[in-house]
Design a protein around this motif. Sequence first.
Motif, mmCIF file in Angstrom:
data_model
loop_
_atom_site.group_PDB
_atom_site.id
_atom_site.type_symbol
_atom_site.label_atom_id
_atom_site.label_comp_id
_atom_site.label_asym_id
_atom_site.label_seq_id
_atom_site.Cartn_x
_atom_site.Cartn_y
_atom_site.Cartn_z
ATOM 1 N N ALA A 155 0.869 -1.371 -0.021
ATOM 2 C CA ALA A 155 -0.020 0.127 -0.032
ATOM 3 C C ALA A 155 0.884 1.242 0.113
ATOM 4 C CB ALA A 155 -0.817 0.004 1.281
ATOM 5 N N VAL A 156 0.618 2.188 -0.824
ATOM 6 C CA VAL A 156 1.492 3.490 -0.866
ATOM 7 C C VAL A 156 0.271 4.594 -0.571
ATOM 8 C CG1 VAL A 156 2.443 5.282 -2.154
ATOM 9 C CG2 VAL A 156 3.194 2.808 -2.432
ATOM 10 N N VAL A 157 0.414 5.183 0.699
ATOM 11 C CA VAL A 157 -0.444 6.674 0.841
ATOM 12 C C VAL A 157 0.437 7.733 0.430
ATOM 13 C CG1 VAL A 157 -1.393 7.693 2.932
ATOM 14 C CG2 VAL A 157 -1.019 5.148 3.122
ATOM 15 N N ILE A 158 -0.164 8.546 -0.323
ATOM 16 C CA ILE A 158 0.602 9.812 -0.775
ATOM 17 C C ILE A 158 -0.141 10.575 0.236
ATOM 18 C CG2 ILE A 158 1.295 10.965 -2.834
ATOM 19 C CD1 ILE A 158 0.060 9.081 -4.515
ATOM 20 N N GLY A 159 0.909 11.367 1.037
ATOM 21 C CA GLY A 159 0.209 12.569 1.835
ATOM 22 C C GLY A 159 0.538 11.882 3.200
ATOM 23 N N ARG A 160 1.015 12.889 4.366
ATOM 24 C CA ARG A 160 1.141 12.478 5.418
ATOM 25 C C ARG A 160 0.673 13.582 6.746
ATOM 26 N NH1 ARG A 160 7.641 14.493 6.015
ATOM 27 N NH2 ARG A 160 7.546 16.129 4.561
ATOM 28 N N SER A 161 -0.493 13.825 6.289
ATOM 29 C CA SER A 161 -1.255 14.780 7.136
ATOM 30 C C SER A 161 -1.831 13.968 8.385
ATOM 31 C CB SER A 161 -2.457 15.583 6.563
ATOM 32 O OG SER A 161 -3.365 14.748 6.376
ATOM 33 N N ASN A 162 -1.955 14.607 9.681
ATOM 34 C CA ASN A 162 -2.474 14.156 10.704
ATOM 35 C C ASN A 162 -4.162 13.700 10.551
ATOM 36 O OD1 ASN A 162 -0.265 14.431 12.058
ATOM 37 N ND2 ASN A 162 -0.974 16.532 13.018
ATOM 38 N N ILE A 163 -4.680 14.282 9.517
ATOM 39 C CA ILE A 163 -6.313 14.007 9.265
ATOM 40 C C ILE A 163 -6.148 12.840 8.573
ATOM 41 C CG2 ILE A 163 -8.107 14.866 8.231
ATOM 42 C CD1 ILE A 163 -7.585 17.779 9.047
ATOM 43 N N VAL A 164 -5.559 12.798 7.612
ATOM 44 C CA VAL A 164 -5.686 11.471 6.658
ATOM 45 C C VAL A 164 -4.464 10.572 6.426
ATOM 46 C CG1 VAL A 164 -6.430 10.742 4.081
ATOM 47 C CG2 VAL A 164 -7.043 13.171 5.204
ATOM 48 N N GLY A 165 -3.243 11.230 5.883
ATOM 49 C CA GLY A 165 -2.150 10.208 5.522
ATOM 50 C C GLY A 165 -1.783 9.247 6.790
ATOM 51 N N LYS A 166 -1.463 9.899 7.866
ATOM 52 C CA LYS A 166 -0.688 9.172 8.857
ATOM 53 C C LYS A 166 -1.769 8.196 9.614
ATOM 54 C CE LYS A 166 1.929 12.736 10.410
ATOM 55 N NZ LYS A 166 2.549 13.820 11.758
ATOM 56 N N PRO A 167 -3.251 8.571 9.894
ATOM 57 C CA PRO A 167 -3.779 7.469 10.377
ATOM 58 C C PRO A 167 -4.335 6.411 9.357
ATOM 59 C CG PRO A 167 -5.092 9.614 10.339
ATOM 60 C CD PRO A 167 -3.708 9.834 10.152
ATOM 61 N N MET A 168 -4.270 6.809 7.994
ATOM 62 C CA MET A 168 -4.632 5.880 6.938
ATOM 63 C C MET A 168 -3.656 5.039 6.861
ATOM 64 S SD MET A 168 -6.694 5.299 4.571
ATOM 65 C CE MET A 168 -6.650 3.473 4.760
ATOM 66 N N ALA A 169 -2.244 5.446 7.012
ATOM 67 C CA ALA A 169 -0.908 4.259 6.922
ATOM 68 C C ALA A 169 -1.149 3.320 8.184
ATOM 69 C CB ALA A 169 0.257 5.224 7.138
#
Length: 218
Positions: A80-94
């Motif tokens: 899985a590749v998550v593009i984006g590392r925001s606290n709202i989406v990217g980090k919790p998604m990862a």
Amino acid sequence: MDQLNNDPAVHGILVQLPLPGHLNEDLIINSIAPEKDVDGFHISNVGLLGTGQKSMVPCTPLGCLMMLRDHHGSISGMNAVVIGRSNIVGKPMAQLLLNDSATVTIAHSRTKDLPGVVKQADIVVAAVGRPEMVPGDWIKEGATVIDVGINRIDAPEKGEGKTRLVGDVHFESAAKVAGAITPVPGGVGPMTIACLLANTVTACCRANGLEEPEGLTA
Ligand SMILES: NC(=O)C1=CN([C@@H]2O[C@H](COP(=O)(O)OP(=O)(O)OC[C@H]3O[C@@H](n4cnc5c(N)ncnc54)[C@H](OP(=O)(O)O)[C@@H]3O)[C@@H](O)[C@H]2O)C=CC1
Ligand SMILES: Nc1nc(=O)c2c([nH]1)NC[C@@H]1CN(c3ccc(C(=O)N[C@@H](CCC(=O)O)C(=O)O)cc3)C=[N+]21
């Protein structure tokens, strides 16, 4: 906030972001009672999620996870590749993908060879905020593409001053190679709203010692 935290008739609190500049975002989010934090942004919920414990899970990543589980059954072992590392989406998604035993890469604005990184992915989650940034030729044949981006762009073809919504993925080209892809609008956005309601039911059940309905949370 104290009033809402202490009101037993209130089960969920969400602070819509971004806040105006004079308000301290961290201070306000962390003043929400963690058990009423239906957005999952409070530091205790972030910590619980990060250590694999029961928590309130951020709505947007939760909605994405539900779609992935629904489509694949299990995502264990997938790249899985998550593009984006925001606290709202990217980090919790990862974090959620990792908890489901995917092999997770988090890409961001400093990532080298983003097209090459995305090409390895069985699952791509794009949460960047750049209209149609990910073209179809970055996508591996058959990959699952989750487009979180909500970008309003000019649409002169619809008439002067008109706009339309597009994602972070170039849908037309990506849909030709992807095994499955979420549209914008009508994809991740409505799932986010559904998950907000799901989290509110979860919070209400936990507050009252009731059994939680199956499948509402991660
Ligand atoms: N559907 C829904 O329910 C929701 C949709 N959204 C949408 O999702 C998108 C992302 O939101 P959010 O996470 O809050 O955005 P942020 O602006 O907080 O984060 C964007 C991330 O994308 C990265 N990025 C920016 N440019 C590039 C680039 N050229 N290449 C690779 N990475 C890049 C940034 O990297 P760096 O950290 O290095 O700067 C950053 O980590 C937006 O379109 C937003 O509207 C958001 C929330 C809910
Ligand atoms: N604390 C907080 N939590 C959030 O989850 C949060 C936030 N702040 N601030 C703003 C962003 C953005 N966001 C969206 C959710 C659903 C749609 C959505 O349902 N969009 C429709 C289209 C709506 C339209 O047509 O305008 C769709 O994609 O089909 C969009 C955007 C949640 N966010």
